[in-house]
Design an enzyme around this catalytic site. Structure first.
Site, PDB file in Angstrom:
ATOM      1  N   ASP A  83       0.851  -1.187   0.000  1.00  0.00           N
ATOM      2  CA  ASP A  83       0.000   0.000   0.000  1.00  0.00           C
ATOM      3  C   ASP A  83       0.890   1.242   0.000  1.00  0.00           C
ATOM      4  OD1 ASP A  83      -2.415  -1.239   0.053  1.00  0.00           O
ATOM      5  OD2 ASP A  83      -2.625  -1.221   2.223  1.00  0.00           O
ATOM      6  N   ASP A  91      -4.813  -3.116   4.904  1.00  0.00           N
ATOM      7  CA  ASP A  91      -5.304  -2.594   6.176  1.00  0.00           C
ATOM      8  C   ASP A  91      -6.826  -2.639   6.286  1.00  0.00           C
ATOM      9  OD1 ASP A  91      -5.930  -0.581   4.406  1.00  0.00           O
ATOM     10  OD2 ASP A  91      -4.425   0.820   5.146  1.00  0.00           O
ATOM     11  N   ASP A 128      -9.397  -5.814   1.947  1.00  0.00           N
ATOM     12  CA  ASP A 128      -8.084  -6.370   1.595  1.00  0.00           C
ATOM     13  C   ASP A 128      -7.966  -7.832   1.997  1.00  0.00           C
ATOM     14  OD1 ASP A 128      -6.937  -4.104   0.426  1.00  0.00           O
ATOM     15  OD2 ASP A 128      -6.413  -3.269   2.370  1.00  0.00           O
TER      16      ASP A 128
END
Length: 1013
Positions: free
Chosen positions: A451, A751, A755
């Site tokens: 990310d 997070d 996901d």
């Protein structure tokens, strides 16, 4: 060897089938100590119990819902009187009654008690301010309703590990041999001379048992500490009138808990207020269909997950009074899946054990045949003396001890030791390993999909630029609302920010204002305060009737407000700039008037968004829409015909050290890819700053990626370095292609709740400890506690260290196995006697097993590890270099031992009655020192310099020192028990020199080129 390890190669690092787990257990039939070998493997029977409990819970809930629907009309006549002790404590309802209401989904009883408000009164709590906590009230509340902890299996004591170490079959057989030896020896030679051999074996067994038990006990303490860390979950509660974070273990009945997307429901409770709440109960019932929870169906069960929406809940039942508490008590006994390396090494141990068993039987047969031949030649085949019986017993003990040495029980256990050591150290480096296999898998990682926000950047966000009423302005802390726009516009901006938010502004303990929420929400709320807005006043001006929380699929958040007056509604929306701008057809001018958005204005705004993004700013659009007539809660928030309020640019600086960490990954052969939901220009700017995006790399947006065919993806993915505006399924698709099509070992960060599929699909799922939701953490293998990309690189380094350390230990142990087997077997066949006795072989076994594992499997990582290419998915664990080193060292040691055995008496000028005993002592001593120096050589499998950093590994130095110290004691002082004779200084020097020569031999062997596989 691969064909022999078929049953042991089916276990994967993640999501192995129970059939595969069962198969390798059945194939592993030659085990000396079942309790020890299978201690750190999954308890499949307990897992079956968990599934049965889930089925039972599903049936109970189904029945409860049906009964509650039918029973609402029978409320009259039901009454409840609390027990006297509950009344005395100041409460109006007992824990059992609360359990029947929530767990039983019983709206009838809930109505009898006055609904949620009535229950809160009986629990002496406020739905607004929560419970008032004092020492006295805390004691009364915990005594009445219990604590939010479930029963855990007690920690095994040291003596239990001693008992388990004694369960070793071969040690038990040797103990019987020792006992018989004692009886026969004392009967024939008297005390104490006749007891020496038996007592020597007993002492050796006890030494092995206590060293093994100590090592295992320390491992268990490390795993216990890590288990405690895994269970640390914090929740937001309102207590004493203000919001605060507490551990779920500190929750009490009566607490008011705030839940959002991805949170775990920490106890049984009742819905107080909230929006669009969907609860996933699969962890409790196995049912994957989410449940809608509202004021009509207010029951929330512990252990379930918030799939969508947010709410405030009243805690009713905690700990073992909940179904989740009972389920967790069973689940924690289910254990972690065994790792692929553990299983493979169990296979190696089984194969070598079979070979060792064959050699042991042959050795015993040859030795017995020699004794029979001697007796036949003497003509005394039927007359057996006590000495001959003891000799036969000694042969049997040697055969059993060959099995002890040959079955490398320490191989799979070394994996656990190394993993336990690494997990403990990684915890200090801000990485919490949830699954053992992740440690070893991370060492093979070839790709990291990371990310951007919070991982590559600091996650400390602030609004630094705005475009309101078409004017771009920079934001600084000293500015006022009038510096940006007129009062009417500022009022609309604060109205949008303060109502359309997942955050909150509260008064903390010290009466200071505290902003709660994600970093993005916090940045917007700070900007709202800078404009002069009053959070509480703005929120009270209108009523929120519907909320659609932000998620990474829609990339926006929306609310519907009911304005004062006659059914006037207003929708507010914020999110990805280009998505929100596309939904707008009007905007506000500098006078606060609504004007149409023409092509020129749209072009200007698009250029502004691109300009902000190129400056590495995260851009968000704010917009609103007036709605006429009724706005049903069941209808979605409309997403067209909006009026643009403004654009904000949020600065999120790149973390210090990220660029260096990315460079380390590149030198280690690990490709870093950025997968983010942000604007592509923002993503590219950050990626270039981090060193991820190179000149020949490709950056693409999620919608474009989705449209690619498999053939196009085959060409695109190898060069893909940045994916912007990606959805969770884009990330999942990328991971799946990398793993299946390209054979990469993929680590993925995540997070959010969405996901979870990608984290589950990846070889290693890395969840963020600060920004991550409980759903993401549960799907992950490693939790990065500080959300820092540099920590991910540390995890990769530790993963490689674990892999290499176990390789070193395997190389060392297999060398000892090969030499000990060949020496004793060849000696028995050719000379009719074994140079190494049972006691000596037990000592050698401890050097190569527990002590060897401690020395080699706990080597800390060094920077050189990140200069090698990754092993990848298809690398052989026992590499060509390892076979080369094993064979080279084995040949040298065998030649030395064989030379000493055949020509040792001449070389050392030995004669007299003790010559054979002295020679055997020299052979034993030389053999042990060969292992000592081989242990040093095993620190590096390819490099010549094996002494670099040796003093930094104090465990290695201590183990080596203890080995040498006890070897001196055994030779010089324990001769009667260990069948040794004190040696002269010259003999000691030769033994040490012969061992030392093994090091230059090992260095020379390393120069022989072999294939990389």
């Amino acid at each position: 060897m691969g064909s022999y390890l078929k049953e042991f190669s089916e276990v994967k690092a993640k999501n192995s089938s129970e059939d595969a787990l069962q198969r390798w257990r059945k194939a592993c039939w030659l085990v000396k100590n079942h309790k020890r070998r299978f201690r750190f493997t999954a308890n499949l029977s307990k897992r079956f119990e968990v599934r049965e409990i889930q089925k039972s819970n599903q049936e109970k809930l189904r029945v409860a819902v049906l009964v509650s629907q039918a029973a609402l009309s029978f409320i009259q006549g039901i009454s409840y009187t609390p027990p006297d002790e509950v009344k005395a404590a100041g409460f109006g309802i007992c824990a059992d009654e609360l359990g029947t209401i929530v767990e039983g989904h019983n709206p009838r009883k809930l109505k009898v008690h006055g609904g949620v408000e009535g229950i809160s009164d009986k629990l002496s709590t406020s739905l607004t301010n929560g419970i008032e906590i004092s020492d006295e009230s805390l004691t009364r509340r915990t005594q009445t309703y219990g604590i939010n902890k479930f029963t855990e299996s007690p920690l095994k004591g040291f003596w239990l590990f001693v008992w388990e170490a004694l369960q070793d079959t071969t040690l038990m057989i040797l103990a019987v041999c020792a006992f018989v030896s004692l009886i026969v020896g004392i009967a024939t030679e008297g005390w104490p001379k006749g007891a020496h051999d038996g007592l020597g074996i007993v002492a050796s067994i006890l030494l092995v048992v206590f060293v093994t038990a100590t090592s295992d006990y320390k491992q268990s303490l490390q795993f216990k500490d890590l288990d405690k860390e895994k269970k640390k979950i914090t929740v937001q509660v309102t207590r004493n009138g203000y919001r605060q974070k507490i551990s779920i273990f500190d929750l009490l009945s009566g607490d008011i808990v705030h839940l959002g997307i991805g949170d775990q429901v920490p106890a049984d409770g009742l819905f107080v207020s909230g929006y669009s709440l969907l609860i996933n109960e699969s962890s409790l019932t196995g049912e994957s269909e989410p449940i809608n929870v509202s004021a009509e169906n207010p029951f929330l069960l512990s252990g379930t997950k918030v799939q969508d929406g947010s709410c405030k809940m009243l805690v009713t039942t905690v700990g073992m009074r909940t179904q989740w508490g009972k389920l967790m008590a069973t689940l924690c006994e289910g254990g972690d899946d065994e790792t692929p390396l553990q299983v493979k090494l169990n296979g190696v141990a089984t194969i070598i054990g079979k070979i060792g068993l064959f050699f042991a039987v042959i050795t015993f047969a040859v030795l017995v045949q020699g004794l029979f031949s001697k007796k036949i030649s003497d003509g005394s085949s039927w007359a057996w003396s006590a000495d001959e019986a003891l000799e036969m017993l000694e042969y049997f003990a040697i055969a059993v001890t060959i099995v002890v040495v040959a079955v490398p029980e320490g191989l799979p256990l070394a994996v656990t030791l190394s993993l336990a050591f690494a997990m403990k150290k990684m915890m200090n480096d801000k990485a919490l390993v949830r699954h053992l296999a992740a440690c070893e898998t991370m060492g093979s990682a070839t790709t990291i999909c990371s990310d951007k926000t919070g991982t590559l950047t600091t996650n400390h966000m602030s609004v630094v630029k705005t475009c309101i009423c078409g004017e771009v302005k920079e934001v600084s802390s000293g500015m006022k609302g009038s510096d940006f726009c007129s009062d009417s516009i500022a009022k609309m901006v604060t109205k949008s920010i303060f109502n359309n938010t997942g955050g909150d502004i509260v008064i903390a303990k010290n009466n200071k204002i505290e902003i709660l929420g994600t970093p993005t929400e916090t940045a917007l709320l700070e900007f709202g305060l800078l404009l002069g807005g009053d959070f509480r006043a703005v929120r009270e001006e209108s009523k929120i009737v519907k909320v659609e929380p932000f998620n990474s699929e829609k990339k926006r958040m929306g609310v519907v407000l009911e304005l004062p007056g006659e059914e006037l509604f207003q929708a507010h929306c914020k999110g990805a700039s280009e998505i929100i701008l596309a939904a707008c057809d009007r905007t506000l001018n500098s006078d606060g008037e609504v004007v149409p958005l023409d092509a020129k204005s749209v072009k200007y705004l698009e250029d502004t968004i691109e300009q902000f993004a190129n400056e590495a700013l995260r851009t968000l659009c704010l917009a609103y829409k007036d709605i006429d007539g009724d706005c049903s809660v069941g209808n979605p928030v409309p997403f067209e015909g909006y009026t643009l309020i403004g654009i904000v640019g949020i600065k999120d600086p790149v973390r210090p050290g990220v660029k260096e960490s990315v460079a380390i990954c590149r030198s280690a052969g690990i490709m870093v890819r950025m997968v983010t939901g942000d604007n592509i220009n923002t993503a590219k700017a950050i990626a270039r700053e981090c060193g991820i995006l190179t000149d020949d790399g490709i950056a693409i947006e999620g919608p474009e990626f989705r449209m690619k065919t498999d053939e196009e993806l085959q060409k695109l993915i190898p060069k893909l370095q940045v994916m912007a505006r990606s959805s969770p399924m884009d990330k999942h698709t990328l991971v799946r292609h990398l793993r299946t099509t390209f054979g990469e070992v993929v680590a993925v960060t995540g997070d959010g709740t969405n996901d979870a599929p990608a984290l589950h699909e990846a070889d290693i799922g890395l969840a963020m400890g600060i920004a991550g939701t409980e759903v993401a953490k549960e799907s992950a293998d490693v939790i990065i506690l500080d959300d820092n990309f540099s920590t991910i690189v540390t995890v990769a380094k530790w993963g490689r260290s674990v892999y290499v350390n176990i390789q070193k230990f395997v190389q060392f142990q297999l060398t000892v196995n090969v030499v000990a087997l060949i020496v004793n077997f060849s000696s028995a066949c050719l000379t009719g006697s074994a140079p190494l006795t049972a006691v000596q072989l037990l000592w050698v076994n401890m050097i190569m097993d527990t002590l060897g594992a401690l020395a080699l499997a706990t080597e800390p990582p060094n920077d050189d590890l990140m200069k090698r290419t990754p092993v990848g998915r298809k690398g052989n664990f026992i590499s060509n270099a390892m076979w080369r080193n094993i064979m080279g060292q084995s040949v040298y040691q065998f030649v030395i031992i064989w030379y000493l055995q055949t020509s040792g008496k001449v070389a050392f000028n030995l004669s007299g009655d003790d010559s054979s005993l002295i020679l055997n002592t020299i052979i034993f001593n030389s053999f042990v020192f060969c292992q000592v120096f081989n242990e040093v050589s095993s620190r590096e499998m390819e490099k010549i310099n094996v002494l670099k950093g040796i003093l930094e590994n104090y465990v290695f130095v201590i183990v080596l020192s203890c080995t040498v110290f006890f070897q001196v004691i055994i030779i010089e002082f324990l001769g009667t028990f260990a069948n040794t004779h004190p040696l002269t200084l010259q003999q000691w020097s030769v033994c040490i020199l012969l061992g030392f020569i093994g090091m230059p031999i090992a260095a020379a062997v390393k120069m022989i080129p072999v294939g990389s596989r």
